[in-house]
Design a protein around this motif. Structure first.
Motif, short mmCIF file in Angstrom:
data_model
loop_
_atom_site.label_atom_id
_atom_site.label_comp_id
_atom_site.label_asym_id
_atom_site.label_seq_id
_atom_site.Cartn_x
_atom_site.Cartn_y
_atom_site.Cartn_z
N THR A 79 0.79 -1.15 -0.10
CA THR A 79 0.11 -0.20 -0.05
C THR A 79 0.85 1.23 -0.14
O THR A 79 0.41 2.46 -0.28
CB THR A 79 -0.83 -0.08 1.23
OG1 THR A 79 -0.33 -0.20 2.52
CG2 THR A 79 -1.85 -1.05 1.04
N LYS A 111 -9.25 -1.12 5.79
CA LYS A 111 -8.10 -1.56 6.72
C LYS A 111 -8.58 -2.97 7.17
O LYS A 111 -8.11 -2.90 8.59
CB LYS A 111 -7.86 -0.47 7.74
CG LYS A 111 -7.25 0.75 7.24
CD LYS A 111 -6.10 0.42 6.18
CE LYS A 111 -5.50 1.80 5.72
NZ LYS A 111 -4.17 1.43 4.82
N TYR A 143 -7.15 -7.99 -0.45
CA TYR A 143 -6.26 -6.65 -0.53
C TYR A 143 -7.40 -5.64 -0.95
O TYR A 143 -7.06 -4.31 -0.54
CB TYR A 143 -5.49 -6.69 -2.01
CG TYR A 143 -4.88 -5.41 -2.15
CD1 TYR A 143 -3.56 -5.23 -1.26
CD2 TYR A 143 -4.87 -4.46 -3.22
CE1 TYR A 143 -2.66 -4.03 -1.28
CE2 TYR A 143 -4.10 -3.36 -3.29
CZ TYR A 143 -2.89 -3.01 -2.41
OH TYR A 143 -2.36 -1.89 -2.44
N LYS A 170 -7.61 -2.21 1.55
CA LYS A 170 -7.67 -0.56 1.01
C LYS A 170 -9.08 0.16 1.55
O LYS A 170 -9.08 1.06 1.91
CB LYS A 170 -7.16 -0.56 -0.44
CG LYS A 170 -5.97 -1.22 -0.78
CD LYS A 170 -5.59 -0.77 -2.19
CE LYS A 170 -5.51 0.65 -2.42
NZ LYS A 170 -5.17 1.15 -3.85
#
Length: 873
Positions: A429, A502, A495, A499
């Motif tokens: 990230t 969290k 993922y 994003k």
């Protein structure tokens, strides 16, 4: 009366406004006007309201707190259903008096929040009372017998000779058990005032003679307890229809005559199960019908729920088994459990909703709960102890016909790999290029980088959808454009969620494969009650995979004297040049019919739903606020579950005053095309043919019967029209189909051809997944065998500290299959034997007819995604 009705009514509604659940000022004003206009249009509902108004007005003043959370439109639902109830029994003074007393009693003593459901149930009870004296046992026997006498019913049926033989035997034994009189003597019914003295009918049912069969005696006990339960709810004590009793007895006899001995032999053999590829359930190596399932096609509204409950009692008390009832959706599960739990209590049977409850004898549940039970008991090494003593009753055969990948590949949090993944995601990230410090497994860094790229390539709305759950945005993987019943997981969606919110990622690795047919075939027997079974492809699949016999149950109204059942009118099948023309024609039809009848538009999917909904709202002549969207989620991805009941009730209501009134247009997709009860009580609408269903696609026959079943409920009329886009499937992938349809003369011929094409597509899909199913059942067999050798608690860490050495080997085997993308049955048998020492079915080297194909057959078992075991726990 000191004041006219309307000022008093307005005063009452304004008092209730502050008690209404939700809604802004505009909504409250709209609903208040809707209520007043309905009473203004319907003189009969005004009269009904006058009969109950004094008590209603008193309760809104004295017990006002009981109205908290009420819907303002509750009063119109009460009046509409009340009038319909009384009209259904008009002409029978005893019935009219009893039902009037019942309805007035609801208003006087029952909680207001229960009124809506109570009055709906009263309307259904009145329908049954209406036809109670017209139901004919000889006619019912004739209709059941006619099914097996009409050989055209068996043209599409696989193993037709065997199925005919089985059904003939079952019908004969059912008729013999039921006798010439049945549950009660109909000649004595005329002398029983069962509405005012319900115990007299109970006593009539319990009259017996020494010649009655064991099945009929149990049937009478079931009927008695059902009637007494109805009495406690202040309903007339109605007996099951002959069609319901016959269907249930046929199923019970099917188990006793065909499954009981087979299962005893299986128990003696150790409870083993071969995979489809081994010849017991396979498509290619199945020379005869190995009976394991009975499927009754029972039309919508014919009372499947009571048949299921009665069958459960028979299975438990006559055969000593447990029962799982697989429901199609959460709403039906909640309704049926609440309705039938007290009924089961009368027999001393414990009813529950958790298959893991060891005390529950009958469990109402969804597929995810069954998968959870299967997984847990498989890991404990106790599958046969549980499912081997249980039958499953499936409310719709959709869960049996697996026209998608039949294999669910379960993953769990991998305790060895999760710390590495979290470090990798945190670094990625921040656009890191180098593997972060502390990561022990370099392969995890490569997998995480690959997941990020895949997440960036995935398309929202196509590959995944963002929904709001518990106030948090969550990305959910889509399968064929919809969220599957059992949610999928993959590193790329993890993922996306990391994003989005969290959400702490976990590394997952495969630990089990579950194949849907393997799950169902572990049960001691399978029963299905379905509004639709499907076409040739589904019939072949059910016979080959589950050894299913199929019977089409005659309609209840067809077993009553007179001509009660209404025909559903097909207004036509139209082909439009493109999507815009198709939508324009749908809007035109809505404008043409909106003042006559309620309209339900069933679109082909989420994108089309959005376009059609907007187009109808923008049409001059249709009130935009009266066009509903009925779907799982709204345009922003928020669940509409809390609004489903209101949307269904509003879909059939008439709006406006006496001189200017119209109905609503409801735009939906497949979600709204099945499992929802659209009750059209409006007299103007029924005089104009009933609810109009407009379909913008023709699905497979199994789904189409459900769509058509949204109209013409009970003895009311119905109608539908099909509007298609020439540039969309099936025309886009079937050259010349449009020209074929143009050449057909009648709408019914056109529809039949479209259903044939859909059936061909279903057949191709089932064929495509046949190899996956064959391999999946073998892998499921291996998984079960492994955990019998290394049992553990489901919630134990993976890999297990106790079995780590072997668990790592199992994980490696699954990942090897995943990495190779495809393997043959023979190859997997060798892997299982070499890596784990497990010999699978057909690992004897013997030759079979299926061996002609097997060397070249490959199936893809694992894709990039699996299903999280943690989600199932």
């Amino acid at each position: 009366r000191q004041r006219p009705l309307y000022p008093e009514m307005l005063d009452l509604l304004l008092r209730l406004n502050i008690r209404v659940a939700g809604g802004d000022g505009f909504e409250l004003a709209k609903r208040t006007r809707e209520v007043l206009e309905q009473f203004e249009r319907n003189e009969d509902q005004q009269k009904f309201l006058l009969n109950i108004f004094e008590k209603l007005d008193e309760r809104t003043r004295v017990e006002v707190d009981l109205f908290d959370g009420i819907k303002l439109t509750l009063l119109t639902e009460v009046a509409q259903n009340g009038v319909h109830t009384l009209e259904s029994v008009s002409g029978n003074l005893l019935c009219e008096r009893a039902m009037k007393t019942l309805l007035e009693g609801y208003i006087a003593v029952r909680p207001p929040l229960e009124w809506s459901q109570l009055f709906k149930e009263a309307a259904n009870v009145a329908f049954m009372v209406k036809y109670m004296f017209r139901e004919s046992l000889p006619l019912a026997k004739t209709k059941f017998g006619a099914y097996i006498e009409d050989k055209t019913n068996f043209i599409k049926i696989p193993h037709a000779k065997k199925q005919l033989e089985v059904l003939t035997s079952l019908i004969k034994s059912t008729f013999d058990a039921y006798g010439s009189v049945g549950i009660f003597d109909p000649e004595k019914l005329a002398s029983v005032d069962f509405l005012n003295h319900p115990d007299e009918l109970v006593q009539l049912v319990m009259e017996t003679n020494e010649t009655e069969s064991v099945d009929l005696l149990k049937m009478k006990e079931v009927t008695k307890n059902w009637m007494q339960y109805m009495i406690t709810r202040n309903f007339p004590p109605l007996t099951p229809h002959h069609t319901q009793a016959f269907t249930m007895l046929m199923m019970s006899r099917f188990y006793a005559d065909y499954l009981k001995e087979l299962n005893e032999l299986r128990d003696a053999d150790g409870g083993g199960q071969k995979s489809s590829g081994g010849g017991l359930f396979g498509f290619f190596s199945r020379p005869k019908l190995e009976l394991r399932a009975f499927i009754a096609q029972m039309a919508t509204g014919e009372g499947k729920s009571i048949v299921i409950a009665m069958l459960a009692v028979f299975m438990i008390q006559l055969h000593g088994l447990k029962v799982h009832v697989l429901e199609n959706n959460e709403g039906l599960l909640d309704r049926d459990f609440a309705t039938y739990e007290p009924f089961f209590q009368a027999f001393g049977i414990k009813c529950g909703i958790d298959p893991l409850d060891p005390e529950a004898q009958v469990v109402y549940c969804l597929k995810a709960r069954i998968n959870n039970l299967f997984m847990r008991k498989m890991l404990e090494g106790k599958l046969d102890e549980v499912l081997g003593q249980t039958v499953i009753i499936v409310d719709e055969v959709d869960d049996l016909v697996v026209n998608e990948n039949p294999n669910t590949n379960y993953v769990k949090e991998d305790a060895q790999r999760t710390p590495d993944l979290r470090k990798c995601f945190a670094a990625l990230t921040q656009d890191a290029f180098m593997m972060p410090k502390g990561v022990l497994d370099e392969r995890m860094w490569e997998q995480a980088r690959k997941a990020v790229k895949e997440a960036e390539a995935r398309v929202e709305g196509k590959d995944y959808r963002i929904v709001e759950e518990n106030g948090q945005k969550v990305g959910v993987i889509l399968v064929d454009g919809v969220i599957p019943k059992v949610r999928r997981t993959a590193m790329w969606i993890a993922y996306i969620n990391y994003k989005l919110s969290k959400t702490e990622p976990i590394a997952e690795s495969p630990f089990a494969t579950v194949c849907t047919p393997y799950v169902f075939n572990k049960y001691r027997g399978i029963f299905g009650l379905s509004g639709s079974v499907g076409g040739q492809a589904e019939l072949n699949y059910l016979a080959s995979t589950y050894g299913a016999v199929k019977f089409e149950v005659p309609r209840f109204l067809d077993t009553c004297t007179g001509d009660a059942r209404k025909v559903v009118v097909n207004h036509g099948v139209e082909l439009m040049g493109n999507e815009a023309a198709m939508i324009a024609r749908v809007v035109q039809l809505c404008l043409q019919w909106v003042r006559k009848v309620p309209i339900l538009v069933i679109t082909s999917g989420a994108d089309e739903l959005l376009k059609v909904h907007r187009a109808v709202r923008e049409c001059n002549g249709i009130v935009a606020e009266e066009v509903q969207r009925f779907s799982l989620f709204d345009e922003q991805g928020r669940s509409l579950k809390s609004e489903w009941e209101t949307l269904t009730a509003d879909a059939t209501k008439r709006l406006g005053g006496p001189s200017d009134n119209r109905c609503r247009v409801t735009v939906t997709d497949r979600f709204g095309g099945r499992g929802h009860d659209y009750q059209v009580m409006d007299k103007i609408a029924n005089a104009n043919g009933g609810m109009l269903v407009i379909a913008t696609s023709v699905p497979d026959e199994r789904e189409w019967i459900q769509w058509r079943g949204r109209t013409a409920r009970q003895d009311r009329p119905g109608q539908y029209q099909v509007i298609l886009n020439r540039q969309a499937p099936p025309f886009s992938d079937h050259s010349g189909l449009a020209e074929q349809l143009v050449g057909l003369r009648t709408p019914d011929e056109k529809l039949s051809r479209l259903l044939e094409v859909a059936d061909e597509n279903i057949g191709a899909t089932l064929k495509r997944y046949e190899l996956d199913q064959e391999l999946g059942e073998l892998v499921n067999e291996m998984t079960e065998a492994y955990f019998k050798m290394h049992p553990r608690n489901f919630d134990e860490t993976w890999p297990s500290p106790e079995h780590r050495e072997h668990d790592v080997l199992l994980r490696a085997l699954f990942e090897q299959v995943q990495n190779t993308k495809a393997c043959t049955v023979k190859e997997f048998q060798k892997m299982a034997k070499d890596k784990l020492g497990i010999a699978l079915s057909d690992d004897s080297g013997g030759w079979q007819l299926s061996s002609l194909w097997r060397p070249k057959r490959q199936a893809e078992l694992y894709g990039a995604a699996g299903t999280s075991g943690a989600q199932q726990s």
